[in-house]
Design a protein around this motif. Structure first.
Motif, PDB file in Angstrom:
ATOM      1  N   ARG A 134       0.865  -1.181   0.000  1.00 40.67           N
ATOM      2  CA  ARG A 134       0.000   0.000   0.000  1.00 40.67           C
ATOM      3  C   ARG A 134       0.896   1.223   0.000  1.00 40.67           C
ATOM      4  O   ARG A 134       1.713   1.406   0.903  1.00 40.67           O
ATOM      5  N   SER A 135       0.768   2.058  -1.009  1.00 42.08           N
ATOM      6  CA  SER A 135       1.589   3.252  -1.148  1.00 42.08           C
ATOM      7  C   SER A 135       0.731   4.497  -0.925  1.00 42.08           C
ATOM      8  O   SER A 135      -0.301   4.675  -1.574  1.00 42.08           O
ATOM      9  N   ILE A 136       1.186   5.313  -0.003  1.00 47.65           N
ATOM     10  CA  ILE A 136       0.523   6.583   0.288  1.00 47.65           C
ATOM     11  C   ILE A 136       1.543   7.665  -0.057  1.00 47.65           C
ATOM     12  O   ILE A 136       2.642   7.687   0.504  1.00 47.65           O
ATOM     13  N   TYR A 137       1.188   8.535  -0.988  1.00 48.50           N
ATOM     14  CA  TYR A 137       2.156   9.487  -1.510  1.00 48.50           C
ATOM     15  C   TYR A 137       1.456  10.732  -2.043  1.00 48.50           C
ATOM     16  O   TYR A 137       0.268  10.718  -2.338  1.00 48.50           O
ATOM     17  N   ARG A 138       2.235  11.791  -2.160  1.00 48.97           N
ATOM     18  CA  ARG A 138       1.721  13.037  -2.718  1.00 48.97           C
ATOM     19  C   ARG A 138       2.071  13.063  -4.209  1.00 48.97           C
ATOM     20  O   ARG A 138       3.208  12.799  -4.597  1.00 48.97           O
ATOM     21  N   TRP A 139       1.078  13.366  -5.059  1.00 47.63           N
ATOM     22  CA  TRP A 139       1.309  13.460  -6.496  1.00 47.63           C
ATOM     23  C   TRP A 139       0.344  14.471  -7.091  1.00 47.63           C
ATOM     24  O   TRP A 139      -0.861  14.398  -6.852  1.00 47.63           O
ATOM     25  N   GLN A 140       0.877  15.414  -7.820  1.00 51.31           N
ATOM     26  CA  GLN A 140       0.118  16.445  -8.509  1.00 51.31           C
ATOM     27  C   GLN A 140      -0.884  17.149  -7.591  1.00 51.31           C
ATOM     28  O   GLN A 140      -2.060  17.329  -7.923  1.00 51.31           O
ATOM     29  N   GLY A 141      -0.401  17.525  -6.417  1.00 58.63           N
ATOM     30  CA  GLY A 141      -1.189  18.305  -5.475  1.00 58.63           C
ATOM     31  C   GLY A 141      -2.149  17.530  -4.599  1.00 58.63           C
ATOM     32  O   GLY A 141      -2.830  18.117  -3.769  1.00 58.63           O
ATOM     33  N   GLY A 142      -2.224  16.230  -4.746  1.00 56.36           N
ATOM     34  CA  GLY A 142      -3.142  15.434  -3.935  1.00 56.36           C
ATOM     35  C   GLY A 142      -2.425  14.308  -3.220  1.00 56.36           C
ATOM     36  O   GLY A 142      -1.286  13.980  -3.540  1.00 56.36           O
ATOM     37  N   ILE A 143      -3.097  13.734  -2.255  1.00 57.09           N
ATOM     38  CA  ILE A 143      -2.583  12.565  -1.544  1.00 57.09           C
ATOM     39  C   ILE A 143      -3.253  11.334  -2.145  1.00 57.09           C
ATOM     40  O   ILE A 143      -4.482  11.271  -2.232  1.00 57.09           O
ATOM     41  N   ASN A 144      -2.436  10.396  -2.586  1.00 53.61           N
ATOM     42  CA  ASN A 144      -2.928   9.154  -3.181  1.00 53.61           C
ATOM     43  C   ASN A 144      -2.699   7.996  -2.222  1.00 53.61           C
ATOM     44  O   ASN A 144      -1.719   7.977  -1.477  1.00 53.61           O
ATOM     45  N   ASP A 145      -3.572   7.026  -2.263  1.00 56.61           N
ATOM     46  CA  ASP A 145      -3.486   5.805  -1.445  1.00 56.61           C
ATOM     47  C   ASP A 145      -3.824   4.651  -2.388  1.00 56.61           C
ATOM     48  O   ASP A 145      -4.992   4.418  -2.693  1.00 56.61           O
ATOM     49  N   ASP A 146      -2.772   3.986  -2.896  1.00 54.37           N
ATOM     50  CA  ASP A 146      -2.959   3.000  -3.956  1.00 54.37           C
ATOM     51  C   ASP A 146      -2.261   1.678  -3.659  1.00 54.37           C
ATOM     52  O   ASP A 146      -1.181   1.667  -3.063  1.00 54.37           O
ATOM     53  N   PRO A 147      -2.843   0.565  -4.121  1.00 50.63           N
ATOM     54  CA  PRO A 147      -2.116  -0.707  -4.080  1.00 50.63           C
ATOM     55  C   PRO A 147      -1.093  -0.718  -5.217  1.00 50.63           C
ATOM     56  O   PRO A 147      -1.370  -0.217  -6.313  1.00 50.63           O
ATOM     57  N   GLU A 148       0.079  -1.251  -4.948  1.00 49.17           N
ATOM     58  CA  GLU A 148       1.128  -1.386  -5.954  1.00 49.17           C
ATOM     59  C   GLU A 148       1.857  -2.699  -5.705  1.00 49.17           C
ATOM     60  O   GLU A 148       1.693  -3.324  -4.664  1.00 49.17           O
ATOM     61  N   ALA A 149       2.675  -3.099  -6.654  1.00 48.96           N
ATOM     62  CA  ALA A 149       3.579  -4.243  -6.490  1.00 48.96           C
ATOM     63  C   ALA A 149       4.982  -3.678  -6.287  1.00 48.96           C
ATOM     64  O   ALA A 149       5.365  -2.705  -6.950  1.00 48.96           O
ATOM     65  N   LEU A 150       5.740  -4.265  -5.375  1.00 47.15           N
ATOM     66  CA  LEU A 150       7.100  -3.817  -5.077  1.00 47.15           C
ATOM     67  C   LEU A 150       8.100  -4.793  -5.662  1.00 47.15           C
ATOM     68  O   LEU A 150       7.993  -6.006  -5.452  1.00 47.15           O
ATOM     69  N   ALA A 151       9.075  -4.269  -6.394  1.00 48.63           N
ATOM     70  CA  ALA A 151      10.185  -5.070  -6.907  1.00 48.63           C
ATOM     71  C   ALA A 151      11.433  -4.729  -6.109  1.00 48.63           C
ATOM     72  O   ALA A 151      11.767  -3.557  -5.938  1.00 48.63           O
ATOM     73  N   ILE A 152      12.095  -5.768  -5.621  1.00 49.77           N
ATOM     74  CA  ILE A 152      13.365  -5.640  -4.907  1.00 49.77           C
ATOM     75  C   ILE A 152      14.407  -6.233  -5.851  1.00 49.77           C
ATOM     76  O   ILE A 152      14.450  -7.442  -6.068  1.00 49.77           O
ATOM     77  N   ILE A 153      15.214  -5.368  -6.431  1.00 47.74           N
ATOM     78  CA  ILE A 153      16.097  -5.725  -7.538  1.00 47.74           C
ATOM     79  C   ILE A 153      17.549  -5.739  -7.057  1.00 47.74           C
ATOM     80  O   ILE A 153      18.004  -4.779  -6.445  1.00 47.74           O
ATOM     81  N   LYS A 154      18.275  -6.840  -7.352  1.00 41.78           N
ATOM     82  CA  LYS A 154      19.680  -6.942  -6.975  1.00 41.78           C
ATOM     83  C   LYS A 154      20.556  -6.772  -8.207  1.00 41.78           C
ATOM     84  O   LYS A 154      20.399  -7.476  -9.198  1.00 41.78           O
ATOM     85  N   THR A 155      21.504  -5.819  -8.125  1.00 38.98           N
ATOM     86  CA  THR A 155      22.410  -5.544  -9.237  1.00 38.98           C
ATOM     87  C   THR A 155      23.723  -5.011  -8.683  1.00 38.98           C
ATOM     88  O   THR A 155      23.981  -5.101  -7.486  1.00 38.98           O
ATOM     89  N   THR A 156      24.555  -4.463  -9.557  1.00 37.46           N
ATOM     90  CA  THR A 156      25.816  -3.852  -9.143  1.00 37.46           C
ATOM     91  C   THR A 156      25.804  -2.371  -9.504  1.00 37.46           C
ATOM     92  O   THR A 156      25.038  -1.936 -10.382  1.00 37.46           O
ATOM     93  N   ALA A 157      26.687  -1.613  -8.854  1.00 41.33           N
ATOM     94  CA  ALA A 157      26.810  -0.187  -9.160  1.00 41.33           C
ATOM     95  C   ALA A 157      27.192   0.007 -10.622  1.00 41.33           C
ATOM     96  O   ALA A 157      26.729   0.952 -11.272  1.00 41.33           O
ATOM     97  N   GLU A 158      27.990  -0.920 -11.154  1.00 38.65           N
ATOM     98  CA  GLU A 158      28.424  -0.829 -12.542  1.00 38.65           C
ATOM     99  C   GLU A 158      27.258  -0.970 -13.525  1.00 38.65           C
ATOM    100  O   GLU A 158      27.303  -0.418 -14.617  1.00 38.65           O
ATOM    101  N   ARG A 159      26.227  -1.695 -13.148  1.00 41.89           N
ATOM    102  CA  ARG A 159      25.082  -1.929 -14.036  1.00 41.89           C
ATOM    103  C   ARG A 159      23.896  -1.016 -13.707  1.00 41.89           C
ATOM    104  O   ARG A 159      22.883  -1.044 -14.404  1.00 41.89           O
TER     105      ARG A 159
END
Length: 123
Positions: free
Chosen positions: A39-64
């Motif tokens: 559940r993401s609660i955030y400010r966007w374009q002057g309003g407060i949004n409360d939306d379901p989202e999917a979270l990606a946890i991505i593993k990489t290197t600084a070089e990539r």
């Protein structure tokens, strides 16, 4: 090698999975864990949004990272996608991760697991 953990949210699990698969196939990420609903609660374009989202946890290197961030931005449906990178981690896991995003690398095996430590895949 400087490992990074990159976080990004998506409008739904299907979009997150499609983009995650692309990132791994293109060797921009070693692994992507998906959390189907946050559940993401955030400010966007002057309003407060409360939306379901999917979270990606991505593993990489600084070089990539630059290529990864550019590809996420290219594939992402949001006008301003969340792309946040965090450093540090367990050295054996980081060695495996680096092998997975090395474009010149052949198959790199996962680090040896301790018995009863869970499934074999390092994801």
């Amino acid at each position: 090698m400087n490992a990074l953990l990159v976080l990004s949210t998506f409008p739904d699990a299907e979009t997150a999975a499609r983009i995650a698969r692309t990132l791994v196939e293109e060797r921009l990420a070693a692994c992507v864990n998906l959390v189907a609903t946050v559940r993401s609660i955030y400010r966007w374009q002057g309003g407060i949004n409360d939306d379901p989202e999917a979270l990606a946890i991505i593993k990489t290197t600084a070089e990539r990272y630059a290529a990864l961030a550019a590809r996420i931005s290219q594939l992402h449906p949001y006008h301003v996608p969340e792309i946040i990178a965090l450093p540090e981690g367990h050295p054996p896991y980081l060695a495996w991760l680096a092998g997975q995003v090395d474009e010149a690398a052949a198959e790199v095996t996962a680090p040896t697991k301790v018995p009863d430590a869970g499934k074999d895949a390092p994801g």
